[in-house]
Scaffold this motif. Structure first.
Motif, PDB file in Angstrom:
ATOM      1  N   ARG A 126       7.538   2.901  -1.090  1.00  0.00           N
ATOM      2  CA  ARG A 126       8.622   1.919  -1.117  1.00  0.00           C
ATOM      3  C   ARG A 126       8.234   0.688  -1.942  1.00  0.00           C
ATOM      4  NH1 ARG A 126      12.482   5.319  -0.294  1.00  0.00           N
ATOM      5  NH2 ARG A 126      12.956   5.858   1.876  1.00  0.00           N
ATOM      6  N   ALA A 127       6.979   0.277  -1.853  1.00  0.00           N
ATOM      7  CA  ALA A 127       6.528  -0.871  -2.648  1.00  0.00           C
ATOM      8  C   ALA A 127       6.577  -0.556  -4.139  1.00  0.00           C
ATOM      9  CB  ALA A 127       5.116  -1.266  -2.229  1.00  0.00           C
ATOM     10  N   LEU A 128       6.167   0.666  -4.517  1.00  0.00           N
ATOM     11  CA  LEU A 128       6.251   1.071  -5.922  1.00  0.00           C
ATOM     12  C   LEU A 128       7.697   1.091  -6.390  1.00  0.00           C
ATOM     13  CD1 LEU A 128       3.704   4.052  -5.850  1.00  0.00           C
ATOM     14  CD2 LEU A 128       3.301   1.773  -6.790  1.00  0.00           C
ATOM     15  N   GLN A 129       8.599   1.555  -5.534  1.00  0.00           N
ATOM     16  CA  GLN A 129      10.012   1.606  -5.909  1.00  0.00           C
ATOM     17  C   GLN A 129      10.592   0.211  -6.106  1.00  0.00           C
ATOM     18  OE1 GLN A 129      11.269   3.999  -2.543  1.00  0.00           O
ATOM     19  NE2 GLN A 129      11.629   5.771  -3.858  1.00  0.00           N
ATOM     20  N   GLU A 153      13.093   1.744 -11.816  1.00  0.00           N
ATOM     21  CA  GLU A 153      13.493   2.763 -12.796  1.00  0.00           C
ATOM     22  C   GLU A 153      12.486   3.914 -12.895  1.00  0.00           C
ATOM     23  OE1 GLU A 153      10.550   0.199 -14.766  1.00  0.00           O
ATOM     24  OE2 GLU A 153      12.266  -0.158 -13.442  1.00  0.00           O
ATOM     25  N   ALA A 154      11.337   3.773 -12.290  1.00  0.00           N
ATOM     26  CA  ALA A 154      10.284   4.795 -12.424  1.00  0.00           C
ATOM     27  C   ALA A 154      10.606   6.036 -11.588  1.00  0.00           C
ATOM     28  CB  ALA A 154       8.937   4.220 -12.001  1.00  0.00           C
ATOM     29  N   ARG A 155      10.300   7.198 -12.126  1.00  0.00           N
ATOM     30  CA  ARG A 155      10.369   8.446 -11.358  1.00  0.00           C
ATOM     31  C   ARG A 155       9.104   8.547 -10.503  1.00  0.00           C
ATOM     32  NH1 ARG A 155      10.987  13.519 -15.113  1.00  0.00           N
ATOM     33  NH2 ARG A 155      10.924  14.554 -13.068  1.00  0.00           N
ATOM     34  N   ILE A 156       9.279   9.027  -9.291  1.00  0.00           N
ATOM     35  CA  ILE A 156       8.134   9.266  -8.404  1.00  0.00           C
ATOM     36  C   ILE A 156       8.182  10.715  -7.961  1.00  0.00           C
ATOM     37  CG2 ILE A 156       7.013   8.694  -6.212  1.00  0.00           C
ATOM     38  CD1 ILE A 156       8.017   5.851  -6.510  1.00  0.00           C
ATOM     39  N   GLY A 192      14.833   8.489  -3.571  1.00  0.00           N
ATOM     40  CA  GLY A 192      14.127   8.142  -4.791  1.00  0.00           C
ATOM     41  C   GLY A 192      12.846   8.902  -5.039  1.00  0.00           C
ATOM     42  N   VAL A 193      12.588   9.964  -4.272  1.00  0.00           N
ATOM     43  CA  VAL A 193      11.338  10.718  -4.397  1.00  0.00           C
ATOM     44  C   VAL A 193      11.644  12.183  -4.672  1.00  0.00           C
ATOM     45  CG1 VAL A 193       9.194  11.426  -3.260  1.00  0.00           C
ATOM     46  CG2 VAL A 193      10.137   9.143  -2.838  1.00  0.00           C
TER      47      VAL A 193
END
Length: 365
Positions: free
Chosen positions: A31-34, A39-42, A59-60
């Motif tokens: 969640r922190a990365l998001q 806009e980043a793909r995880i 988002g994952v």
């Protein structure tokens, strides 16, 4: 020379296969990365059971590796990702199997643990390592990956998806009754020694019923050990007080049961961290493992902690003398936990008017 970190990664790979509690503790880092890079793909490479627990996490993109498939499964996963290149590979699994799996993934930068925390020679498989963080909780160790990358907002968020079908599954078990949830067994593997006694659980169940009119739902996996412990607990309690669904629920259904319960009681195992992730009251039972490292993060003040006593009794040392995270592998360690200890902690969580998400906790960074 240190390999440079990407300023704005476009595609991040999270490599963490197991276990249920660990993947729950990792979600706040995702969640922190998001929040930092929306806009980043995880892409998260994850185990089969763990995927069934977290499926639908917003988002994952999950890629499942079933360790039972061995090298053939690895090769299949490598073929699936053959045309994918990651800006970052966050190697969060301290196991040789995961490190071998990482070799078949294309990544510009591989980040892993510092030498003090790395196991199974993991630092040989990464190019950048975390800064040292002695005596860190597991959840904090995961957040260290975000810290290394310069993520600014490290506030805790989970938002685990619990679908309507899981809620209906839970209601089919409990109806409208208020209940306590007990998951009495940890993972039944060799020299685990994390399980408490049937007699202890029965005393707590009796208290919950007499004092609060709470029935108890017993949950867990379908192993012989888990089923037998459930049967012993039920034999010590009136029939109408216990609902035994050990081995009968889905993982999403278990999430729903935990979320709807008045409180969860379990040893160091997945359900204590699942409850923590849901913001649900939980009492963890700890003697063989250190709750400072592996307790339910937001509910550590409500853990029954007999780890220091077990260290003194069976290792003849103090916790400060031991490497961080060392377990007490003795079959009698959990017997140091008394029923009155558990009842006292249960009363404390039942009396709360707010959850730990609303409370102030010291900053461990």
């Amino acid at each position: 020379m240190k390999h440079p970190l990407p300023a704005r990664p476009q595609h991040i790979c999270v490599l963490r296969l197991s276990a249920l509690g660990d993947v729950c503790n990792l979600v706040p880092t995702v969640r922190a990365l998001q929040r930092q890079w929306p806009e980043a793909r995880i892409t998260w490479i994850i185990g089969k059971a763990e995927n069934s627990l977290l499926s639908g996490l917003s988002g994952v993109e999950f890629v499942v590796y079933d360790k039972a498939t061995g090298l053939a499964g690895m090769r299949a996963l490598w073929r699936e990702l053959a045309d994918t290149r990651f800006d970052l590979l966050l190697h969060m699994q301290q196991a040789l199997r995961a490190s071998v799996l990482s070799l078949g993934l294309k990544a510009d930068l591989r980040v892993g643990y510092d030498k003090a925390r790395a196991k199974d020679l993991q630092h040989w498989f990464t190019q950048r390592q975390l800064a040292p963080h002695p005596r860190a909780h597991v959840l904090e160790s995961y957040l260290d990956f975000a810290r290394l990358l310069g993520v600014e907002d490290l506030s805790l968020a989970w938002d685990l998806p619990v679908p309507g079908t899981a809620v209906e599954e839970a209601r089919g078990i409990t109806g409208e009754s208020a209940y306590l949830l007990i998951s009495p067994c940890a993972n039944p593997r060799l020299r685990n020694f994390r399980n408490w006694s049937a007699e202890g659980y029965a005393a707590v169940i009796d208290h919950a019923w007499r004092q609060h009119e709470l029935k108890t739902v017993l949950t867990g996996g379908g192993s012989t050990q888990e089923r037998q412990l459930g049967e012993r607990i039920q034999a010590l309690c009136p029939d109408e007080v216990v609902i035994d669904v050990i081995g009968e629920t889905s993982l999403k259904g278990l999430l729903a049961l935990i979320r709807q319960s008045r409180a969860t009681i379990a040893p160091d195992s997945g359900p204590v961290h699942m409850a923590n992730a849901l913001g649900a009251p939980v009492v963890g039972l700890y003697a063989t493992t250190n709750p400072g490292r592996a307790g339910p993060y937001l509910w550590r003040d409500f853990v029954v902690d007999r780890y220091p006593d077990a260290v003194r009794a069976f290792l003849h040392k103090t916790p400060e003398d031991l490497p961080w995270g060392q377990r007490v592998r003795h079959p009698d360690a959990m017997s140091l936990i008394r029923a009155e200890d558990v009842i006292e902690r249960l009363e404390a969580v039942l009396a709360l008017s707010e959850t730990p998400q609303d409370m102030e906790f010291p900053d461990e960074t």
